[in-house]
Design a protein around this motif. Structure first.
Motif, PDB file in Angstrom:
ATOM      1  N   THR A 127      -7.983   8.800   2.234  1.00  0.00           N
ATOM      2  CA  THR A 127      -7.502   8.471   0.892  1.00  0.00           C
ATOM      3  C   THR A 127      -5.983   8.457   0.761  1.00  0.00           C
ATOM      4  OG1 THR A 127      -7.711  10.783   0.232  1.00  0.00           O
ATOM      5  CG2 THR A 127      -9.585   9.329  -0.253  1.00  0.00           C
ATOM      6  N   ASP A 128      -5.283   9.172   1.641  1.00  0.00           N
ATOM      7  CA  ASP A 128      -3.821   9.254   1.549  1.00  0.00           C
ATOM      8  C   ASP A 128      -3.183   9.133   2.938  1.00  0.00           C
ATOM      9  OD1 ASP A 128      -1.288   9.595   0.454  1.00  0.00           O
ATOM     10  OD2 ASP A 128      -1.410  11.778   0.494  1.00  0.00           O
ATOM     11  N   THR A 177       0.831  -1.210   0.000  1.00  0.00           N
ATOM     12  CA  THR A 177       0.000   0.000   0.000  1.00  0.00           C
ATOM     13  C   THR A 177       0.862   1.255   0.000  1.00  0.00           C
ATOM     14  OG1 THR A 177      -1.775  -1.150   1.191  1.00  0.00           O
ATOM     15  CG2 THR A 177      -1.783   1.264   1.267  1.00  0.00           C
ATOM     16  N   HIS A 178       1.798   1.323   0.914  1.00  0.00           N
ATOM     17  CA  HIS A 178       2.634   2.520   1.027  1.00  0.00           C
ATOM     18  C   HIS A 178       3.479   2.734  -0.227  1.00  0.00           C
ATOM     19  CE1 HIS A 178       4.894   5.688   2.907  1.00  0.00           C
ATOM     20  NE2 HIS A 178       6.017   5.060   2.648  1.00  0.00           N
ATOM     21  N   VAL A 208      -3.067   7.072  -6.875  1.00  0.00           N
ATOM     22  CA  VAL A 208      -3.647   5.915  -6.190  1.00  0.00           C
ATOM     23  C   VAL A 208      -4.157   6.365  -4.826  1.00  0.00           C
ATOM     24  CG1 VAL A 208      -3.115   3.677  -5.141  1.00  0.00           C
ATOM     25  CG2 VAL A 208      -2.172   4.253  -7.367  1.00  0.00           C
ATOM     26  N   VAL A 209      -5.359   5.908  -4.464  1.00  0.00           N
ATOM     27  CA  VAL A 209      -5.949   6.279  -3.181  1.00  0.00           C
ATOM     28  C   VAL A 209      -6.277   5.028  -2.369  1.00  0.00           C
ATOM     29  CG1 VAL A 209      -6.892   8.474  -3.996  1.00  0.00           C
ATOM     30  CG2 VAL A 209      -8.270   6.410  -4.150  1.00  0.00           C
ATOM     31  N   GLU A 210      -6.212   5.175  -1.072  1.00  0.00           N
ATOM     32  CA  GLU A 210      -6.616   4.118  -0.145  1.00  0.00           C
ATOM     33  C   GLU A 210      -8.139   4.085  -0.114  1.00  0.00           C
ATOM     34  OE1 GLU A 210      -7.038   1.195   2.300  1.00  0.00           O
ATOM     35  OE2 GLU A 210      -4.972   1.776   1.878  1.00  0.00           O
ATOM     36  N   THR A 228       3.024   1.617  -3.324  1.00  0.00           N
ATOM     37  CA  THR A 228       2.211   1.972  -4.499  1.00  0.00           C
ATOM     38  C   THR A 228       1.721   3.411  -4.406  1.00  0.00           C
ATOM     39  OG1 THR A 228       1.510  -0.340  -4.723  1.00  0.00           O
ATOM     40  CG2 THR A 228       0.198   1.311  -5.875  1.00  0.00           C
ATOM     41  N   MET A 229       1.318   3.840  -3.210  1.00  0.00           N
ATOM     42  CA  MET A 229       0.836   5.218  -3.059  1.00  0.00           C
ATOM     43  C   MET A 229       1.973   6.226  -3.213  1.00  0.00           C
ATOM     44  SD  MET A 229      -2.012   4.751  -0.090  1.00  0.00           S
ATOM     45  CE  MET A 229      -2.490   6.455  -0.130  1.00  0.00           C
ATOM     46  N   GLN A 230       3.191   5.849  -2.815  1.00  0.00           N
ATOM     47  CA  GLN A 230       4.352   6.732  -2.994  1.00  0.00           C
ATOM     48  C   GLN A 230       4.701   6.859  -4.470  1.00  0.00           C
ATOM     49  OE1 GLN A 230       7.604   5.099  -0.699  1.00  0.00           O
ATOM     50  NE2 GLN A 230       7.772   7.011   0.422  1.00  0.00           N
TER      51      GLN A 230
END
Length: 123
Positions: free
Chosen positions: A64-65, A45-46, A55-57, A48-50
């Motif tokens: 979402t971030d 998760t971390h 991309v949002v949670e 991919t979001m970085q």
């Protein structure tokens, strides 16, 4: 926030040891697998979001971030809660519950990994 996590995690670890000795080796292994799956999920998760800011949670509890600290704190609290609930169950129920939870969590981790891979492939 980081200082809070470094204080909270050892406290959670101490509370987890309270009845750990009463769990069977299989139950301990299954719970350890659950923790490993959580760590993998945090990493995917971390990372991919970085790498992809769009991309949002989707977990509404996290927003979402979420920061890495918030992800870790969320996992620590849910893991401690799960441990507390499982510790009250019989050995048979505990082992069956952990197998079901881990099976579902493997699906979550595989899905998140696939989403991350798919985004990277298209990028």
């Amino acid at each position: 926030m980081k200082k809070f996590i470094f204080i909270l995690l050892p406290l959670l670890a101490l509370s987890l040891q309270a009845e750990w000795k009463d769990w069977t080796e299989k139950e301990q292994d299954l719970f350890t697998d659950y923790i490993a799956l959580n760590l993998i999920d945090i990493h995917i998760t971390h990372k991919t979001m970085q790498d992809f800011p769009s991309v949002v949670e989707v977990n509404p509890l996290l927003g979402t971030d979420p920061s890495l600290e918030k992800l870790i704190l969320h996992k620590a609290i849910t893991t401690a809660g799960l441990y507390y609930l499982l510790d009250k169950d019989s050995h048979r129920v505990r082992q069956r519950s952990l197998k079901i939870i881990n099976g579902a969590y493997i699906g979550v981790v595989l899905h998140n990994g696939y989403v991350g891979f798919d985004i990277r492939k298209d990028f």
